[in-house]
Design an enzyme around this catalytic site. Sequence first.
Site, PDB file in Angstrom:
ATOM      1  N   ASP A   1      88.898 122.453 -10.340  1.00 28.65           N
ATOM      2  CA  ASP A   1      88.553 120.688 -10.214  1.00 28.65           C
ATOM      3  C   ASP A   1      88.682 120.917 -11.619  1.00 28.65           C
ATOM      4  O   ASP A   1      88.062 121.155 -12.510  1.00 28.65           O
ATOM      5  CB  ASP A   1      88.260 120.453  -9.298  1.00 28.65           C
ATOM      6  CG  ASP A   1      86.861 120.611  -8.917  1.00 28.65           C
ATOM      7  OD1 ASP A   1      86.571 122.005 -10.087  1.00 28.65           O
ATOM      8  OD2 ASP A   1      87.391 120.965  -7.867  1.00 28.65           O
TER       9      ASP A   1
ATOM     10  N   ASN B   1      78.974 117.558   1.663  1.00 34.50           N
ATOM     11  CA  ASN B   1      79.791 116.992   3.008  1.00 34.50           C
ATOM     12  C   ASN B   1      80.925 117.582   3.213  1.00 34.50           C
ATOM     13  O   ASN B   1      81.914 117.925   4.272  1.00 34.50           O
ATOM     14  CB  ASN B   1      80.658 115.553   2.492  1.00 34.50           C
ATOM     15  CG  ASN B   1      81.793 115.636   1.672  1.00 34.50           C
ATOM     16  OD1 ASN B   1      81.639 117.116   0.967  1.00 34.50           O
ATOM     17  ND2 ASN B   1      82.226 114.612   0.976  1.00 34.50           N
TER      18      ASN B   1
ATOM     19  N   HIS C   1      82.227 120.057   1.568  1.00 35.21           N
ATOM     20  CA  HIS C   1      84.407 119.662   0.631  1.00 35.21           C
ATOM     21  C   HIS C   1      84.102 121.389   0.380  1.00 35.21           C
ATOM     22  O   HIS C   1      83.085 121.243  -0.462  1.00 35.21           O
ATOM     23  CB  HIS C   1      84.403 117.925  -0.223  1.00 35.21           C
ATOM     24  CG  HIS C   1      83.191 118.324  -1.724  1.00 35.21           C
ATOM     25  ND1 HIS C   1      83.001 117.293  -2.201  1.00 35.21           N
ATOM     26  CD2 HIS C   1      82.956 119.558  -2.192  1.00 35.21           C
ATOM     27  CE1 HIS C   1      82.018 118.054  -3.125  1.00 35.21           C
ATOM     28  NE2 HIS C   1      81.736 118.811  -3.223  1.00 35.21           N
TER      29      HIS C   1
ATOM     30  N   GLU D   1      88.299 116.587   0.171  1.00 33.29           N
ATOM     31  CA  GLU D   1      87.574 116.005   0.982  1.00 33.29           C
ATOM     32  C   GLU D   1      87.594 115.322   2.119  1.00 33.29           C
ATOM     33  O   GLU D   1      88.913 116.554   2.295  1.00 33.29           O
ATOM     34  CB  GLU D   1      87.276 114.386   0.390  1.00 33.29           C
ATOM     35  CG  GLU D   1      86.779 114.234  -1.245  1.00 33.29           C
ATOM     36  CD  GLU D   1      85.314 115.087  -1.582  1.00 33.29           C
ATOM     37  OE1 GLU D   1      84.926 115.045  -0.744  1.00 33.29           O
ATOM     38  OE2 GLU D   1      85.156 113.718  -2.541  1.00 33.29           O
TER      39      GLU D   1
HETATM   40  C1  F6R Z   1      82.845 122.269  -8.178  1.00 40.33           C
HETATM   41  C2  F6R Z   1      83.810 121.834  -6.893  1.00 40.33           C
HETATM   42  C3  F6R Z   1      82.202 121.297  -5.937  1.00 40.33           C
HETATM   43  C4  F6R Z   1      81.265 121.828  -6.460  1.00 40.33           C
HETATM   44  C5  F6R Z   1      80.479 121.228  -5.030  1.00 40.33           C
HETATM   45  C6  F6R Z   1      78.589 121.993  -5.168  1.00 40.33           C
HETATM   46  O1  F6R Z   1      83.986 123.135  -9.052  1.00 40.33           O
HETATM   47  O2  F6R Z   1      84.674 122.176  -6.877  1.00 40.33           O
HETATM   48  O3  F6R Z   1      83.198 121.643  -5.115  1.00 40.33           O
HETATM   49  O4  F6R Z   1      81.212 123.137  -5.566  1.00 40.33           O
HETATM   50  O5  F6R Z   1      80.492 119.784  -5.225  1.00 40.33           O
HETATM   51  O6  F6R Z   1      78.107 121.142  -5.919  1.00 40.33           O
HETATM   52  P1  F6R Z   1      76.838 121.597  -6.935  1.00 40.33           P
HETATM   53  O7  F6R Z   1      77.263 123.002  -7.569  1.00 40.33           O
HETATM   54  O8  F6R Z   1      76.750 120.608  -7.971  1.00 40.33           O
HETATM   55  O9  F6R Z   1      75.500 121.136  -5.738  1.00 40.33           O
END
Ligand code: F6R
Length: 250
Positions: free
Chosen positions: A67, A136, A138, A143
Amino acid sequence: MRIYKAKNEEEMSRKAANIISAQIILKPDSVLGLATGSTPIGTYRQLIEWYEKGDLDFSQVTAVNLDEYQGLSAEHEQSYAYFMRKNLFDHVNIRADHTYIENGVAEDAAAECRRYTDLIKSLGGIDLQLLGIGANAHIGFNEPGEALEKDTHLVKLSERTIQANARFFTDADAVPKYAFTMGIKAIMQARCIVLLANGEAKADAMYECICGHITAMAPASLLQLHNNVFVVADEAALSKVEADADVEIL
Ligand code: F6R
């Protein structure tokens, strides 16, 4: 799902790096789906160390990231393109033209989504997809909602995600409200998935991912349907899963 418990973040990172190393050694021209965020940083650090020791060679590897924030160019310090260069690509011998990420400043967002979806297809899909998980539940920036998008798309980030990512920006208002993300299809079609999680803040999401109903309201729960998922998580992130007697933790 094979679930591996690590004592702490360091051990989680080392175990994950071992799985990724094995993938690269067994298939030097692997297509790796990569993630950003805090969780994989230690894993990338470990891979860099093994590369420096001469144990790993990225010269034939292709990387395709999950992303990117809409509105941030690849030079912006909070962009995921910048993150990947800083935390991995600048330190190993991966070819710059073998690293792909959505263009956050594409003028035509729909065309950019099509381009990225086609690109993943043209690479023959993903050999190993590394994932973090949102509080959450995701994955990527898919999401929770009533339905999940199959292909790369532009997503309005949830308030919870914006708050969680505010730590990387001056304040929550500075966090982009939209992001491009790989869709659920490319993730689920990856031949192997490695999901990482550490810390208590991920405990509920990990419960939903591993033990919960399969629902678009918890996108990570879809991973229960994939037959080659490795979960590597620390004790805190697995604390609620461990209470479920049906789950085998290695
Ligand atoms: C990042 C991504 C997100 C993160 C998730 C956890 O490329 O796709 O899904 O993996 O938000 O983020 P952290 O590791 O910062 O807790």
